[in-house]
Design an enzyme around this catalytic site. Structure first.
Site, PDB file in Angstrom:
ATOM      1  N   ASP A   1       0.855   4.965   1.925  1.00  0.00           N
ATOM      2  CA  ASP A   1      -0.151   5.529   2.991  1.00  0.00           C
ATOM      3  C   ASP A   1      -1.048   6.474   2.638  1.00  0.00           C
ATOM      4  O   ASP A   1      -0.712   7.603   1.964  1.00  0.00           O
ATOM      5  CB  ASP A   1       0.928   6.148   4.194  1.00  0.00           C
ATOM      6  CG  ASP A   1       1.849   5.093   4.821  1.00  0.00           C
ATOM      7  OD1 ASP A   1       1.258   3.784   4.925  1.00  0.00           O
ATOM      8  OD2 ASP A   1       2.926   5.385   5.400  1.00  0.00           O
TER       9      ASP A   1
ATOM     10  N   HIS B   1       0.943  -1.114   0.002  1.00  0.00           N
ATOM     11  CA  HIS B   1       0.171  -0.154  -0.080  1.00  0.00           C
ATOM     12  C   HIS B   1       0.910   1.320   0.147  1.00  0.00           C
ATOM     13  O   HIS B   1       2.146   1.194   0.436  1.00  0.00           O
ATOM     14  CB  HIS B   1      -0.815  -0.011   1.098  1.00  0.00           C
ATOM     15  CG  HIS B   1      -0.220   0.127   2.571  1.00  0.00           C
ATOM     16  ND1 HIS B   1       0.759  -0.664   2.917  1.00  0.00           N
ATOM     17  CD2 HIS B   1       0.019   1.481   3.449  1.00  0.00           C
ATOM     18  CE1 HIS B   1       1.222  -0.267   4.207  1.00  0.00           C
ATOM     19  NE2 HIS B   1       0.779   0.850   4.585  1.00  0.00           N
TER      20      HIS B   1
ATOM     21  N   ARG C   1       4.971   6.009  14.233  1.00  0.00           N
ATOM     22  CA  ARG C   1       4.841   6.578  12.874  1.00  0.00           C
ATOM     23  C   ARG C   1       4.179   7.728  12.742  1.00  0.00           C
ATOM     24  O   ARG C   1       3.356   8.216  13.267  1.00  0.00           O
ATOM     25  CB  ARG C   1       4.108   5.622  11.899  1.00  0.00           C
ATOM     26  CG  ARG C   1       4.364   5.963  10.484  1.00  0.00           C
ATOM     27  CD  ARG C   1       3.359   5.207   9.560  1.00  0.00           C
ATOM     28  NE  ARG C   1       2.153   5.909   9.267  1.00  0.00           N
ATOM     29  CZ  ARG C   1       1.097   5.314   8.303  1.00  0.00           C
ATOM     30  NH1 ARG C   1       1.383   4.254   8.006  1.00  0.00           N
ATOM     31  NH2 ARG C   1       0.087   5.946   8.030  1.00  0.00           N
TER      32      ARG C   1
END
Ligand code: SIN
Length: 287
Positions: free
Chosen positions: A105, A103, A278
């Site tokens: 983000d 993916h 993150r």
């Protein structure tokens, strides 16, 4: 003195000689920003960052996006999404399956994330070898690696992206607990994006479809769309276009979401613990 050494792949570089807990001077910041645009993935080792220091560092490169998965935001720093398989009082403290499918983000938002910064605190291991690697693929190199006929066929097309797709896949793969709340679903309706997008700084064209969030290519029937998407997903993640990171606690990896997608390898389970922080930077509408 700061040094940047490119990895032997189309993306990625190791940055040494910088302490990310210090404020970056303007020259260092510019050098890092240029390297980030050119190499897409920057790796820093042996860092010690409090949540506030991580936010301070990543905030130099853009504005923070507060992630829609609000149950996993850091309690003191909502700019941080906790990525972890660790449980406290029986509850996950972070996204336990982050990155399980290839993916980019936030590609399910109208303005997908420009970049992300991931700081490793605990990394699982077996017999002294790290587990839970992350692989990044260059979607720019992947686009350039397509034959001109296919490049032309894709350019100008659009595709639909939907965060709920990831949850349907997780349930289909056996995780009955994978759910978005009604509020989270309402914040992430399906969006349309170009299949080929242009990097806002380098001008490189990048393939912009990923297994985790892309549902279909518009203007094709379901079978044709799925078959083309599967071919493109397989092409993007060819070893020639990727960098695989073996984590150590103290690593910081900062990546550009426009010309990349990534996958976290879920080859560990409790009591092997994985904990990372993150931050995610806002982006602009793809074109
Ligand atoms: C992510 O997809 O941002 C997390 C990647 C990882 O856990 O390695």
């Amino acid at each position: 003195m700061m040094k940047i050494e490119n990895f032997d792949s189309p993306i990625g570089a190791l940055v040494t000689g910088v302490d990310l807990s210090d404020d970056l001077d303007p020259d260092s910041f510019e050098t890092l920003q240029d390297a980030w645009n050119e190499r897409s993935v920057l790796v820093y080792r042996d860092q010690t960052l409090s949540p506030a220091e991580l936010v301070n560092f990543s905030g130099r490169f853009g504005e923070h996006e507060i992630h829609v998965l609000n149950q996993y935001l850091h309690p003191d720093q909502p700019e941080i999404l906790v990525v972890s398989n660790v449980k406290k009082d029986g509850e996950h403290i972070g996204v336990y399956d982050a990155g399980r499918y290839w993916h980019t983000d936030l590609s399910y938002l109208a303005k997908p994330s420009r970049g992300s910064v991931l700081y490793a605190i605990e990394i699982p291991e077996e017999n002294g070898k790290p587990l839970g690697d992350t692989i990044w693929a260059s979607t720019a190199a992947a686009f350039e690696g397509l034959n001109p006929g296919l490049q032309e066929r894709l350019d100008g097309r659009t595709a639909m992206f939907d965060f709920a797709k990831r949850y349907r896949k997780l349930v289909a793969d056996g995780d009955q607990n994978a759910v978005l709340t009604d509020e989270q679903k309402a914040k992430t309706p399906p969006v349309e994006h170009p299949v080929v997008r242009t990097h806002p700084v380098t001008g490189r064209k990048c393939l912009n479809v990923n297994e985790g969030h892309t549902v279909n290519i518009n203007g094709m029937d379901d079978d044709e769309s799925l078959s083309l998407l599967e071919d493109l997903w397989a092409h993007i993640v060819k070893p020639d276009f990727t960098y695989r990171h073996k984590w150590r606690p103290g690593d910081v990896v900062m990546w550009d979401n426009v010309p990349t997608q990534h996958l976290a390898i879920c080859d560990y389970a409790l009591p092997q613990r994985r904990l990372l922080h993150r931050t995610t930077l806002t982006g602009t509408r793809p074109y």
